[in-house]
Design a protein around this motif. Structure first.
Motif, PDB file in Angstrom:
ATOM      1  N   ALA A 291      70.592  28.505  30.497  1.00 50.66           N
ATOM      2  CA  ALA A 291      71.208  28.896  31.761  1.00 50.66           C
ATOM      3  C   ALA A 291      71.498  27.669  32.628  1.00 50.66           C
ATOM      4  N   ALA A 292      70.582  26.705  32.629  1.00 48.53           N
ATOM      5  CA  ALA A 292      70.809  25.483  33.409  1.00 48.53           C
ATOM      6  C   ALA A 292      72.002  24.715  32.853  1.00 48.53           C
ATOM      7  N   ALA A 293      72.104  24.658  31.527  1.00 46.70           N
ATOM      8  CA  ALA A 293      73.257  23.989  30.917  1.00 46.70           C
ATOM      9  C   ALA A 293      74.554  24.688  31.300  1.00 46.70           C
ATOM     10  N   ASP A 294      74.540  26.007  31.299  1.00 41.30           N
ATOM     11  CA  ASP A 294      75.754  26.760  31.651  1.00 41.30           C
ATOM     12  C   ASP A 294      76.185  26.481  33.088  1.00 41.30           C
ATOM     13  N   VAL A 295      75.216  26.377  33.994  1.00 40.42           N
ATOM     14  CA  VAL A 295      75.550  26.095  35.390  1.00 40.42           C
ATOM     15  C   VAL A 295      76.204  24.723  35.501  1.00 40.42           C
ATOM     16  N   GLU A 296      75.649  23.732  34.801  1.00 42.78           N
ATOM     17  CA  GLU A 296      76.230  22.386  34.834  1.00 42.78           C
ATOM     18  C   GLU A 296      77.634  22.386  34.246  1.00 42.78           C
ATOM     19  N   LEU A 297      77.797  23.083  33.150  1.00 45.12           N
ATOM     20  CA  LEU A 297      79.072  23.062  32.430  1.00 45.12           C
ATOM     21  C   LEU A 297      80.105  24.010  33.001  1.00 45.12           C
ATOM     22  N   SER A 298      79.747  24.741  34.049  1.00 42.38           N
ATOM     23  CA  SER A 298      80.733  25.632  34.672  1.00 42.38           C
ATOM     24  C   SER A 298      81.876  24.828  35.291  1.00 42.38           C
ATOM     25  N   ALA A 299      81.648  23.544  35.531  1.00 39.97           N
ATOM     26  CA  ALA A 299      82.694  22.682  36.092  1.00 39.97           C
ATOM     27  C   ALA A 299      83.615  22.111  35.015  1.00 39.97           C
ATOM     28  N   ALA A 300      83.343  22.407  33.764  1.00 40.90           N
ATOM     29  CA  ALA A 300      84.136  21.835  32.670  1.00 40.90           C
ATOM     30  C   ALA A 300      85.566  22.372  32.691  1.00 40.90           C
ATOM     31  N   ARG A 301      86.518  21.479  32.344  1.00 47.49           N
ATOM     32  CA  ARG A 301      87.926  21.847  32.198  1.00 47.49           C
ATOM     33  C   ARG A 301      88.408  21.338  30.834  1.00 47.49           C
ATOM     34  N   PRO A 302      88.076  22.065  29.793  1.00 38.80           N
ATOM     35  CA  PRO A 302      88.471  21.581  28.468  1.00 38.80           C
ATOM     36  C   PRO A 302      89.981  21.602  28.270  1.00 38.80           C
ATOM     37  N   LEU A 303      90.426  20.712  27.425  1.00 37.87           N
ATOM     38  CA  LEU A 303      91.825  20.659  27.041  1.00 37.87           C
ATOM     39  C   LEU A 303      92.066  21.561  25.838  1.00 37.87           C
ATOM     40  N   ARG A 304      93.266  21.501  25.307  1.00 30.92           N
ATOM     41  CA  ARG A 304      93.658  22.407  24.226  1.00 30.92           C
ATOM     42  C   ARG A 304      92.710  22.327  23.019  1.00 30.92           C
ATOM     43  N   ASP A 305      92.310  21.108  22.647  1.00 30.04           N
ATOM     44  CA  ASP A 305      91.590  20.925  21.395  1.00 30.04           C
ATOM     45  C   ASP A 305      90.143  20.482  21.546  1.00 30.04           C
ATOM     46  N   ASN A 306      89.590  20.520  22.754  1.00 31.23           N
ATOM     47  CA  ASN A 306      88.189  20.109  22.866  1.00 31.23           C
ATOM     48  C   ASN A 306      87.301  21.140  23.558  1.00 31.23           C
ATOM     49  N   THR A 307      87.724  22.395  23.509  1.00 32.66           N
ATOM     50  CA  THR A 307      86.895  23.468  24.065  1.00 32.66           C
ATOM     51  C   THR A 307      85.529  23.521  23.395  1.00 32.66           C
ATOM     52  N   TYR A 308      85.465  23.129  22.131  1.00 33.68           N
ATOM     53  CA  TYR A 308      84.210  23.150  21.382  1.00 33.68           C
ATOM     54  C   TYR A 308      83.117  22.344  22.077  1.00 33.68           C
ATOM     55  N   LYS A 309      83.510  21.365  22.897  1.00 37.62           N
ATOM     56  CA  LYS A 309      82.511  20.517  23.540  1.00 37.62           C
ATOM     57  C   LYS A 309      81.633  21.285  24.525  1.00 37.62           C
ATOM     58  N   VAL A 310      82.158  22.339  25.121  1.00 37.15           N
ATOM     59  CA  VAL A 310      81.354  23.137  26.044  1.00 37.15           C
ATOM     60  C   VAL A 310      80.189  23.773  25.296  1.00 37.15           C
ATOM     61  N   THR A 311      80.480  24.414  24.183  1.00 35.90           N
ATOM     62  CA  THR A 311      79.436  25.043  23.387  1.00 35.90           C
ATOM     63  C   THR A 311      78.491  24.000  22.805  1.00 35.90           C
ATOM     64  N   LEU A 312      79.050  22.908  22.316  1.00 32.32           N
ATOM     65  CA  LEU A 312      78.223  21.858  21.718  1.00 32.32           C
ATOM     66  C   LEU A 312      77.278  21.253  22.756  1.00 32.32           C
ATOM     67  N   ALA A 313      77.780  20.990  23.949  1.00 31.55           N
ATOM     68  CA  ALA A 313      76.931  20.426  24.999  1.00 31.55           C
ATOM     69  C   ALA A 313      75.831  21.401  25.401  1.00 31.55           C
ATOM     70  N   ARG A 314      76.185  22.673  25.550  1.00 34.91           N
ATOM     71  CA  ARG A 314      75.178  23.676  25.909  1.00 34.91           C
ATOM     72  C   ARG A 314      74.070  23.714  24.863  1.00 34.91           C
ATOM     73  N   ASN A 315      74.463  23.769  23.613  1.00 33.94           N
ATOM     74  CA  ASN A 315      73.463  23.873  22.545  1.00 33.94           C
ATOM     75  C   ASN A 315      72.599  22.619  22.454  1.00 33.94           C
ATOM     76  N   LEU A 316      73.212  21.453  22.677  1.00 33.10           N
ATOM     77  CA  LEU A 316      72.458  20.211  22.566  1.00 33.10           C
ATOM     78  C   LEU A 316      71.478  20.065  23.734  1.00 33.10           C
ATOM     79  N   ILE A 317      71.903  20.417  24.940  1.00 35.10           N
ATOM     80  CA  ILE A 317      70.988  20.385  26.081  1.00 35.10           C
ATOM     81  C   ILE A 317      69.803  21.307  25.828  1.00 35.10           C
ATOM     82  N   GLU A 318      70.083  22.520  25.390  1.00 32.29           N
ATOM     83  CA  GLU A 318      69.001  23.468  25.115  1.00 32.29           C
ATOM     84  C   GLU A 318      68.052  22.938  24.043  1.00 32.29           C
ATOM     85  N   ALA A 319      68.608  22.363  22.985  1.00 32.23           N
ATOM     86  CA  ALA A 319      67.780  21.884  21.879  1.00 32.23           C
ATOM     87  C   ALA A 319      66.885  20.724  22.314  1.00 32.23           C
TER      88      ALA A 319
END
Length: 335
Positions: A291-319
């Motif tokens: 949940a903390a990762a999601d709050v931080e990443l709510s400001a993310a503005r992914p481009l066409r081909d790097n949306t995966y970074k939001v999920t990857l960052a969330r999972n890595l922070i949690e891990a």
């Protein structure tokens, strides 16, 4: 390369004077970034002022009990220092994740702070790049950008900062010390890099001709149970898709303090203050970390081909945070 003159002063004041006397002069540390850019014709200094013989090497105790790392200390020496490994292990881990052994043996701590934020278009003179030629445009926004920024970018540049070391330094509230002909100065690392804005070619707050002399790690930020994790596209030397430097203080299952910095997501190391605040006095559970990762990443503005970074960052922070929480009562991580 274009022809250039070369100087090797032995005193900081002489080095500063040499650069001040020539608008095209540059300080030379390990040269692992600068020399590459010179070969590509991106950097064209008229004079190189070698800082290796200045008295700026080594790691020593700071007055507050922290550590001072000299600017000409090699990355290898900084990573291997026993007190860095013991008090700030995430920094040692980050440096070791940052490059090949040969590069670490050459690259300096001060030079690492100043390596250019860049992408493939920066090194290709046939393509527009606002960082290389201000006002020419950003080719990556409509072009290849799968490993570009999702946080803090502007329409003028979407490149990500390449350093691993600075992500860990950001998490530990490092302070950058520098000198000019006017005297000595210092600035927190988290204020050292400029937002990309409309001037992506201006990357730091350093005034012209300034020389980084050291980086200080405050004693209050020391965390033997800290961790740096990096996800990259190959196991060998490569820039991060996403990286996390974190330290967690957990007492009786409750988070008492958290330090989180992210790499591979912005034009500068991204200190995750929003996530840190969300974790304070919260249960040290995977759900809370996510949940903390999601709050931080709510400001993310992914481009066409790097949306995966939001999920990857969330999972890595949690891990990473989950790993630290599980080790809260165990021995510190080995570097």
């Amino acid at each position: 390369m274009k022809e250039f003159s070369y100087q090797r002063p032995t005193q900081v004041r002489d080095a500063l004077a040499a650069v001040a006397a020539d608008d095209g002069a540059r300080f030379l540390g390990g040269g692992t970034n600068l020399v590459d850019l010179m070969k590509d014709g991106i950097e064209t200094p008229t004079r190189l002022v070698d800082v290796h013989h200045l008295p700026l090497d080594g790691v020593r105790e700071a007055p507050d009990g922290g550590l001072v790392i000299g600017a000409t200390t090699t990355n290898s020496d900084a990573a291997a220092h026993p007190e860095v490994r013991r008090r700030y292990p995430a920094l040692s881990q980050a440096v070791l994740a940052g490059a090949s052994g040969q590069l670490r043996n050459m690259a300096t701590v001060g030079g690492n702070l100043l390596q250019r934020t860049r992408c493939g278009y920066f090194a290709d003179p046939s393509q527009p790049c606002n960082k290389r030629t201000p006002g020419s445009g950003c080719s990556a926004i409509a072009g290849e950008h799968h490993n570009h920024a999702i946080l803090g970018w502007s329409d003028h540049c979407v490149a990500t900062h390449p350093s691993d070391m600075t992500v860990a330094l950001a998490a530990f509230d490092a302070v950058v010390h520098y000198e000019t002909l006017d005297g000595t100065h210092e600035i927190p690392l988290n204020e050292f890099y400029l937002p990309v804005g409309e001037t992506p070619h201006r990357e730091t707050v350093l005034p012209p001709g300034a020389l980084i002399t050291a980086v200080t790690l405050p004693a209050a930020a020391a965390s033997p149970r800290s961790r740096y994790r990096k996800v990259r596209e190959r196991a060998s030397y490569a820039f991060a898709n996403v990286s996390v430097a974190a330290a967690l203080d957990v007492q009786e299952g409750i988070v008492k303090s958290a330090r989180i910095a992210l790499g591979g997501l912005a034009s500068r190391p991204w200190r995750a203050h929003v996530a840190e605040s969300a974790l304070l006095d919260a249960p040290a559970t995977a759900d809370r970390f996510r949940a903390a990762a999601d709050v931080e990443l709510s400001a993310a503005r992914p481009l066409r081909d790097n949306t995966y970074k939001v999920t990857l960052a969330r999972n890595l922070i949690e891990a990473v945070l989950t790993e630290l929480a599980h080790r809260a009562n165990d021995e510190p991580f080995p570097s």
